[in-house]
Design an enzyme around this catalytic site. Structure first.
Site, PDB file in Angstrom:
ATOM      1  N   GLY A  14      12.376  -9.900  28.787  1.00 33.19           N
ATOM      2  CA  GLY A  14      11.935  -9.161  29.611  1.00 33.19           C
ATOM      3  C   GLY A  14      11.329  -7.511  28.601  1.00 33.19           C
ATOM      4  N   ARG A  18      13.552  -0.379  32.377  1.00 34.42           N
ATOM      5  CA  ARG A  18      13.680   0.961  33.092  1.00 34.42           C
ATOM      6  C   ARG A  18      15.347   1.138  32.321  1.00 34.42           C
ATOM      7  NH1 ARG A  18      17.003  -3.361  36.893  1.00 34.42           N
ATOM      8  NH2 ARG A  18      16.265  -4.882  36.218  1.00 34.42           N
ATOM      9  N   GLY A  84       8.916 -13.159  34.939  1.00 38.28           N
ATOM     10  CA  GLY A  84      10.296 -13.829  35.121  1.00 38.28           C
ATOM     11  C   GLY A  84      10.920 -14.455  34.505  1.00 38.28           C
ATOM     12  N   THR A  85      12.160 -13.887  35.579  1.00 35.80           N
ATOM     13  CA  THR A  85      13.340 -15.249  33.987  1.00 35.80           C
ATOM     14  C   THR A  85      12.535 -16.254  34.687  1.00 35.80           C
ATOM     15  OG1 THR A  85      14.472 -15.386  36.570  1.00 35.80           O
ATOM     16  CG2 THR A  85      15.265 -13.794  34.762  1.00 35.80           C
ATOM     17  N   ASP A 105      20.758  -9.162  27.873  1.00 35.28           N
ATOM     18  CA  ASP A 105      21.280  -7.336  28.169  1.00 35.28           C
ATOM     19  C   ASP A 105      22.649  -7.407  28.619  1.00 35.28           C
ATOM     20  OD1 ASP A 105      20.900  -8.652  30.566  1.00 35.28           O
ATOM     21  OD2 ASP A 105      19.314  -7.365  31.396  1.00 35.28           O
ATOM     22  N   ASN A 224      20.605  -2.335  32.030  1.00 36.42           N
ATOM     23  CA  ASN A 224      19.009  -2.394  32.338  1.00 36.42           C
ATOM     24  C   ASN A 224      18.852  -0.586  32.501  1.00 36.42           C
ATOM     25  OD1 ASN A 224      19.217  -4.673  33.339  1.00 36.42           O
ATOM     26  ND2 ASN A 224      20.454  -3.884  34.762  1.00 36.42           N
ATOM     27  N   TYR A 342      27.102  19.358  -3.005  1.00 37.33           N
ATOM     28  CA  TYR A 342      26.261  17.837  -2.854  1.00 37.33           C
ATOM     29  C   TYR A 342      26.224  17.138  -4.352  1.00 37.33           C
ATOM     30  CZ  TYR A 342      22.007  14.818  -2.542  1.00 37.33           C
ATOM     31  OH  TYR A 342      21.144  13.802  -2.624  1.00 37.33           O
ATOM     32  N   ASN A 362      18.886  16.453  -7.537  1.00 29.87           N
ATOM     33  CA  ASN A 362      18.139  15.053  -7.724  1.00 29.87           C
ATOM     34  C   ASN A 362      16.759  14.915  -7.372  1.00 29.87           C
ATOM     35  OD1 ASN A 362      18.883  15.370  -5.158  1.00 29.87           O
ATOM     36  ND2 ASN A 362      19.376  12.774  -4.970  1.00 29.87           N
TER      37      ASN A 362
HETATM   38  C1  UD1 Z   1      18.336 -10.790  37.184  1.00 33.71           C
HETATM   39  C2  UD1 Z   1      18.789 -11.421  37.916  1.00 33.71           C
HETATM   40  C3  UD1 Z   1      19.179 -10.879  39.235  1.00 33.71           C
HETATM   41  C4  UD1 Z   1      20.952 -10.261  39.176  1.00 33.71           C
HETATM   42  C5  UD1 Z   1      20.649  -9.955  37.601  1.00 33.71           C
HETATM   43  C6  UD1 Z   1      22.163  -9.975  36.552  1.00 33.71           C
HETATM   44  C7  UD1 Z   1      16.436 -12.639  38.306  1.00 33.71           C
HETATM   45  C8  UD1 Z   1      14.923 -13.122  39.690  1.00 33.71           C
HETATM   46  N1  UD1 Z   1      17.130 -11.648  38.813  1.00 33.71           N
HETATM   47  O1  UD1 Z   1      17.219  -9.342  37.686  1.00 33.71           O
HETATM   48  O2  UD1 Z   1      19.593 -11.698  40.370  1.00 33.71           O
HETATM   49  O3  UD1 Z   1      21.203  -9.735  39.660  1.00 33.71           O
HETATM   50  O4  UD1 Z   1      19.516 -10.642  36.327  1.00 33.71           O
HETATM   51  O5  UD1 Z   1      21.730  -8.767  35.428  1.00 33.71           O
HETATM   52  O6  UD1 Z   1      16.913 -13.784  37.855  1.00 33.71           O
HETATM   53  N2  UD1 Z   1      13.813 -12.138  31.142  1.00 33.71           N
HETATM   54  C9  UD1 Z   1      12.631 -13.212  30.555  1.00 33.71           C
HETATM   55  N3  UD1 Z   1      11.452 -13.010  30.738  1.00 33.71           N
HETATM   56  C10 UD1 Z   1      11.037 -11.891  32.164  1.00 33.71           C
HETATM   57  C11 UD1 Z   1      11.743 -11.046  32.432  1.00 33.71           C
HETATM   58  C12 UD1 Z   1      13.822 -11.665  31.918  1.00 33.71           C
HETATM   59  O7  UD1 Z   1      13.021 -13.694  29.676  1.00 33.71           O
HETATM   60  O8  UD1 Z   1       9.720 -12.209  31.807  1.00 33.71           O
HETATM   61  C13 UD1 Z   1      15.550 -11.740  30.633  1.00 33.71           C
HETATM   62  C14 UD1 Z   1      15.074 -10.111  29.921  1.00 33.71           C
HETATM   63  O9  UD1 Z   1      15.308 -10.236  28.530  1.00 33.71           O
HETATM   64  C15 UD1 Z   1      16.876 -10.358  30.482  1.00 33.71           C
HETATM   65  C16 UD1 Z   1      16.897 -11.577  31.702  1.00 33.71           C
HETATM   66  O10 UD1 Z   1      15.922 -12.165  31.111  1.00 33.71           O
HETATM   67  O11 UD1 Z   1      17.304 -10.199  29.345  1.00 33.71           O
HETATM   68  C17 UD1 Z   1      17.246 -10.565  32.691  1.00 33.71           C
HETATM   69  O12 UD1 Z   1      15.442  -9.680  33.188  1.00 33.71           O
HETATM   70  P1  UD1 Z   1      16.023  -8.627  33.987  1.00 33.71           P
HETATM   71  O13 UD1 Z   1      14.636  -7.865  33.878  1.00 33.71           O
HETATM   72  O14 UD1 Z   1      17.188  -7.580  33.752  1.00 33.71           O
HETATM   73  O15 UD1 Z   1      16.597  -8.992  35.400  1.00 33.71           O
HETATM   74  P2  UD1 Z   1      16.921  -8.651  36.755  1.00 33.71           P
HETATM   75  O16 UD1 Z   1      15.753  -7.612  37.783  1.00 33.71           O
HETATM   76  O17 UD1 Z   1      18.040  -7.057  36.128  1.00 33.71           O
HETATM   77 MG    MG Z   2      18.782  -7.222  33.976  1.00 31.44          MG
END
Ligand code: UD1
Ligand code: MG
Length: 436
Positions: A14, A18, A84-85, A105, A224, A342, A362
């Site tokens: 990600g 933020r 997305g995750t 994170d 975040n 120094y 120096n």
């Molecule tokens: C995510 C969860 C949320 C949870 C929170 C806890 C989802 C949809 N939501 O939200 O329910 O409460 O974590 O911290 O999973 N990442 C990727 N690829 C992407 C997007 C994100 O690898 O496309 C990675 C990010 O680098 C990060 C992690 O996934 O390490 C979480 O991403 P982040 O954007 O922080 O998710 P949250 O919105 O915090």
């Molecule tokens: Mg997060």
């Protein structure tokens, strides 16, 4: 700790918008190391199959992590088509039957806190905690004592937003569950993303029981924002300093001291308030006095400060460094440099005294040059040594002398100060004239 038969996937692709930074979120540092380093380190203590999912600034992330670890797999997320995750999990394959999914994170997770995820037989274990202010987290919807789904903040209704039980973002899935549901994820939500959290509602709808695991907020809190980062830093510092004090380091007002993860202490050491010690510094049987800064340097059997600055590649042994002394890329052995100096790109040998205000010049604006100072040299206050310059053993430099490039031979005195002039009654005449 024994390595378990578990695969670990760390999501680190990600952007982290933020954080309001051009740097990928997981590369922001805590106590001198990137956030991602800590979670990989904890993971590698319990697993032999670690996959890190990257996309945003993937080359920088992979390069940096490869400098610490040589046995992790990287998978590149197709974040343009599958953001997305859940999208992050698309190309990952797993060696073991159980898969722990962690977020990059979460630098404060420790290996022991991951073990409860492995101890249940359930096909899905998900982490939860209760927050007074659940802002930003996915809300966990529990009905009939069963987790039904996770609703992201941006998709939540007014009543769902009031739920204070949130998804901490760590899950243990059976490989079977992931292989079945990841390909079925859709992006029909407010962020148009593929949410890993939707695996939970889909599996639930098919009758799979979800085991919620209450976890410690302090360990699992995601970073975040910069505010979160500063809070995590405080916790990380507390851990590092507690470990060092437990091993015998004396610290005065430790809450005012900053010490990076990689710093090593040996023997009897005292660190006074306000000090900052970073990088690969090594402190052995030494006393670091108030408000000193030590970067990537070794200090052995010496005292440094108050208010001294050792810049990278300094090697200090059996030496006294006093206040307002700056040392850079220099070796000092058996030396006294008590005040306002120094010393850069220099070697200084045993028995040598560096007077107040001595400067090694120096740098000529283009290149840097070396200063070599031998044994038992006495350098008077306010002298400048214009490098390249060598003071052999047993040399004296008179106060206020400028030693230009070259060599001062053993036994010699170098003195460049002008002869003192005395003019009688000058003071009275000078001010009398001014008052007219
Ligand atoms: C995510 C969860 C949320 C949870 C929170 C806890 C989802 C949809 N939501 O939200 O329910 O409460 O974590 O911290 O999973 N990442 C990727 N690829 C992407 C997007 C994100 O690898 O496309 C990675 C990010 O680098 C990060 C992690 O996934 O390490 C979480 O991403 P982040 O954007 O922080 O998710 P949250 O919105 O915090
Ligand atoms: Mg997060």
């Amino acid at each position: 700790m024994n390595k378990n038969r578990i695969s670990i996937v760390i999501l680190a692709a990600g952007k982290g918008s933020r954080m309001k930074s051009s740097k990928a979120k997981v590369l922001h540092t805590l106590s001198g190391k990137e956030m991602l380093y800590y979670i990989i380190k904890s993971s590698s203590e319990i697993s032999d199959d670690i996959t890190v999912v990257v996309a945003h600034q993937k080359d920088a992330v992979m390069k940096q992590m490869c400098s610490y670890f040589d046995d992790i797999n990287f998978v590149v997320q197709d974040d343009a088509n599958f953001p997305g995750t859940g999208g992050a999990m698309k190309n990952v394959s797993f060696k073991h039957e159980k898969v722990l999914v962690l977020n990059g994170d979460m630098p404060l997770v420790i290996p022991e806190s991951l073990l409860p995820f492995l101890q249940t037989k359930s096909q899905i274990v998900m982490s939860i905690f209760d927050l007074q202010n659940p802002d930003g987290y996915g809300r966990v919807i529990i009905e009939n004592a069963q987790v039904q789904k996770i609703v992201e903040q941006k998709d939540a209704s007014a009543s769902q937003l009031k739920v204070t039980t949130v998804n901490a973002g760590i899950y243990a899935f059976s490989k079977e569950i992931l292989e079945k549901y990841i390909p079925l994820l859709k992006n029909d939500n407010a962020q148009k993303e593929y949410y890993l959290t939707d695996v939970i509602s889909m599996a639930r709808a098919d009758g799979v029981a979800i085991t919620p695991l209450l976890v410690d907020e302090e360990l699992f809190k995601g970073v975040n924002s910069k505010k979160d980062l500063s809070h995590a830093e405080e916790i990380m510092q507390e851990r590092i300093k507690t470990r060092l004090m437990d091993s015998g380091v004396t610290m005065q007002l430790p809450s005012t001291i900053y010490i990076e993860e990689s710093v090593v202490f040996e023997g009897e050491c005292i660190v006074e308030n306000g000090c900052r010690i970073t990088g690969n510094s090594k402190i052995i049987d030494s006393h670091i006095k108030a408000h000193s800064v030590i970067e990537d340097s070794t200090v052995k059997n010496s005292d440094v400060g108050p208010l001294a600055h050792l810049r990278p590649a300094s090697n200090i042994e059996d030496t006294h460094i006093g206040n307002f002394v700056e040392v850079k890329k220099s070796s000092l052995k058996g030396v006294k440099a008590g005040h306002l100096s120094y010393i850069g790109d220099a070697t200084v040998d045993e028995g040598t005294n560096i007077g107040a205000g001595v400067i090694t010049c120096n740098y000529d604006g283009i290149n840097k040059y070396k200063t070599v100072i031998g044994k038992n040299v006495f350098i008077g206050s306010d002298s400048q040594l214009i490098a390249p310059v060598t003071l052999q053993d047993n040399v004296m430099v008179a106060a206020g002398t400028t030693v230009r490039s070259g060599t001062i031979q053993s036994g010699e005195l170098a003195a460049s100060s002008a002869k003192l002039r005395i003019i009688k009654d000058f003071y009275y005449k000078f001010f009398a004239k001014k008052q007219l």
